[in-house]
Design an enzyme around this catalytic site. Structure first.
Site, mmCIF file in Angstrom:
data_model
loop_
_atom_site.group_PDB
_atom_site.id
_atom_site.type_symbol
_atom_site.label_atom_id
_atom_site.label_comp_id
_atom_site.label_asym_id
_atom_site.label_seq_id
_atom_site.Cartn_x
_atom_site.Cartn_y
_atom_site.Cartn_z
ATOM 1 C CE LYS A 39 -4.414 -1.316 0.174
ATOM 2 N NZ LYS A 39 -5.464 -0.803 -0.723
ATOM 3 C CB SER A 90 -0.951 -8.099 -1.117
ATOM 4 O OG SER A 90 -1.950 -8.745 -0.350
#
Length: 413
Positions: free
Chosen positions: A58, A312
């Site tokens: 992110k 992720s």
């Protein structure tokens, strides 16, 4: 295949984002998984964004978005909403850029994610019971205060920043056939698909891009089928990083054109994937980061060839990890809980213990009850927690108990 030049985010945008991130983020490593390769019949590698700064991918999109703000916008500060990873990404980027950040997080957010966001210097406000409610409140604050709203996925700079992972994968694994990743709002999947599909077109080859959602938080399959955004009425999954009830409009416009498929996995499959990553890859990965591994383990992706799975994020609450491990071990047949109703006479429990020991299972807990709605006078209910070696071994133990005249009722298997 549509060229990315006709889409709201282009390969050129992703390349420029990569230049902006040079020296800011970590070029995360690629790790080969021999165990998963054997399981799926192809070469499997992990792109370890769980080892990224702030613990997830992110920070890429957040930094690109915020670095491109004007001086006047930076002076107004930024506001964002997240269950954890976007919050930490925004907070980390804001600290690096010298920007004041206010982050809205849902009530009940994992304490480690809350603490990490505050440690980066952001002001944290707890609001709402899910990400969508926190997002709405963050937008209201932005409208009232003039702070710049940094959306977690519905923004061209954010999507371009996440797409830099795709460029890195092509540099690290140039012969990749398939790239798999989790999808919530869609920023990561959209960005990577832009980078991969246009590069593949330039190279004259095909590279598949596949998204994975938790089946109880899967807004993309019905939205893609309807060719329109279809919000979910309820979202319930341990994978809080992708627990998004409505796809982003901008990512959706890209994903429907470029992505090959979006598949779903169960909560049990997620738990098994996390156990696998801990035991076999020695990697700490949060549930949202493990959905691609779950899809491969469950056979949801056919003929993957050489496949890169994006892990992720690695920001998992230890308490959630404890619950997930327990669920994963049950799902893998490595724990078994049975309840047995029998005559209350001396030696019964000893006989059950002997049978279990003779068949190489380990007792981890026993509950001995003489009262209850289904227990008659003179009877006793015994609940036994067992450590076993898999579903076949559990069946062996159960059959051995039945052969001795007991009728075990499986509570967890």
């Amino acid at each position: 295949m549509m060229t990315t030049e006709a889409l709201p985010v282009t390969l050129h945008d992703v390349v420029r984002a990569q230049e902006l991130l040079d020296g800011v983020i970590t070029v995360t490593p690629i790790e080969k998984s021999r165990a998963l390769s054997r399981m799926v019949g192809g070469d499997v590698v992990f792109k370890c964004e769980n080892l990224q700064r702030a613990g997830s991918f992110k920070v890429r999109g957040a930094y690109v978005r915020m670095a491109r703000l004007s001086d006047e916008e930076k002076a107004r500060g930024v506001v964002a909403a997240s269950a954890g990873n976007h919050a930490q990404g925004v907070a980390s980027a804001a600290k690096a850029l010298g920007i004041k950040a206010r982050i809205y997080m849902p009530l009940g957010v994992a304490l480690p994610k809350l603490a990490a966001t505050r440690d980066h210097g952001a002001e944290v406000v707890l609001h709402g019971h899910n990400v969508d409610e926190a997002l709405a409140e963050a937008q209201r604050y932005a409208d009232a205060s003039g702070a710049v709203f940094v959306h977690p996925f519905d923004n061209v700079d954010v999507v371009a920043g996440q797409g830099t992972i795709g460029l890195e994968i092509l540099e690290q694994v140039p012969d990749v056939d398939t790239i798999v990743m989790g999808v919530g709002g869609g920023g990561l999947l959209a960005g990577v698909s832009v980078a991969i599909k246009e590069r593949a077109r330039q190279l004259g080859r095909e590279i598949r891009v596949i998204g994975v959602q938790a089946e109880n938080a899967a807004a993309y399959p019905p939205s893609l089928a309807a060719d329109a955004l279809v919000p979910l009425k309820k979202v319930s999954t341990m994978a809080d990083g992708i627990a998004v009830g409505r796809p982003g409009q901008l990512p959706f416009s890209i994903i429907r054109e470029l992505v090959d498929d979006v598949v779903t996995v169960s909560e049990d499959a997620l738990a098994r994937a996390l156990i696998f990553l801990l035991e076999r890859a020695k990697l700490v990965v949060e549930p949202a980061g493990a959905v691609g591994v779950a899809a491969l383990m469950e056979g949801r992706i056919e003929n993957p060839g050489k496949v890169a799975v994006i892990l992720s994020g690695g920001n998992i609450d230890p308490m959630l990890m404890l619950k997930v491990i327990q669920r994963g071990l049950y799902a893998a047949g490595r724990f078994l809980t049975v309840r047995i109703l029998l005559d209350d006479r001396p030696g019964s429990l000893a006989t059950i213990s002997r049978i279990i020991a003779e068949h190489d299972a380990n007792v981890t807990g026993v509950d001995h009850t003489r009262v209850g709605g289904s227990i008659s006078m003179g009877d006793v209910s015994i609940t036994v927690d067992l450590e076993t070696k898999g579903h076949e071994h559990s069946e062996v133990v159960l059959n051995a108990l039945r052969a001795e005249g007991f009728q075990p009722i499986v509570v967890h298997f």
